[in-house]
Design a protein around this motif. Sequence first.
Motif, short mmCIF file in Angstrom:
data_model
loop_
_atom_site.label_atom_id
_atom_site.label_comp_id
_atom_site.label_asym_id
_atom_site.label_seq_id
_atom_site.Cartn_x
_atom_site.Cartn_y
_atom_site.Cartn_z
N ARG A 10 4.27 -0.67 3.67
CA ARG A 10 3.01 -1.00 4.33
C ARG A 10 2.39 -2.16 3.56
O ARG A 10 2.04 -2.01 2.39
CB ARG A 10 2.09 0.21 4.33
N LEU A 41 -7.05 -1.70 9.82
CA LEU A 41 -7.87 -0.79 9.01
C LEU A 41 -9.25 -0.69 9.61
O LEU A 41 -9.77 -1.63 10.19
CB LEU A 41 -7.98 -1.31 7.58
N ARG A 99 0.85 -1.21 0.00
CA ARG A 99 0.00 0.00 0.00
C ARG A 99 0.87 1.24 0.00
O ARG A 99 1.89 1.30 0.67
CB ARG A 99 -0.89 0.04 1.24
N GLU A 159 -11.87 0.33 7.63
CA GLU A 159 -12.71 0.52 6.43
C GLU A 159 -13.91 -0.39 6.46
O GLU A 159 -13.92 -1.45 6.94
CB GLU A 159 -11.89 0.25 5.17
N SER A 168 -1.65 6.83 0.25
CA SER A 168 -3.06 7.14 0.00
C SER A 168 -3.96 5.91 0.14
O SER A 168 -5.17 6.02 0.03
CB SER A 168 -3.22 7.75 -1.40
N GLY A 169 -3.37 4.73 0.35
CA GLY A 169 -4.15 3.51 0.52
C GLY A 169 -4.30 2.70 -0.75
O GLY A 169 -4.93 1.63 -0.73
N ASP A 170 -3.73 3.17 -1.87
CA ASP A 170 -3.78 2.40 -3.11
C ASP A 170 -2.84 1.19 -2.98
O ASP A 170 -1.73 1.31 -2.47
CB ASP A 170 -3.34 3.25 -4.30
N GLU A 171 -3.31 0.06 -3.46
CA GLU A 171 -2.51 -1.17 -3.42
C GLU A 171 -1.93 -1.42 -4.79
O GLU A 171 -2.65 -1.63 -5.76
CB GLU A 171 -3.37 -2.33 -2.92
N ARG A 180 -0.67 -4.92 3.50
CA ARG A 180 -1.95 -5.38 4.04
C ARG A 180 -2.10 -6.86 3.75
O ARG A 180 -1.97 -7.30 2.62
CB ARG A 180 -3.13 -4.63 3.43
#
Length: 102
Positions: A54, A100, A13, A102, A16-19, A56
């Motif tokens: 990072r 997370l 990641r 989310e 911005s959280g884009d994988e 996930r």
Amino acid sequence: MVREDGKRNFALRDQSGDETSVFSGNTPRQAALKAARRLEPAQGEENAEKTELRLREKGTDKVHIYDGWAWNEQAPDDKPDWMPDEITEANVSKKRIEHLEE
């Protein structure tokens, strides 16, 4: 989630959280080492700049956070013929785990 072969998938990641990529391994550290080898290598470990990685874990809300760094090094004398003279080495240091929301 654990695959049939025992490996787990970890998505890299950005801030911005884009994988952007997926790395697999038996442990989060194994996947982090694979991700660290893709960093821009320095000339020698002491010159390598640490970058936050990072990862996930797929199927969970866990984000494993590591500092990773990479450097170029001479290949060992007993290297196979196909291996280049200079190889990329990497190392990681675990910082923490986040969850997370989310």
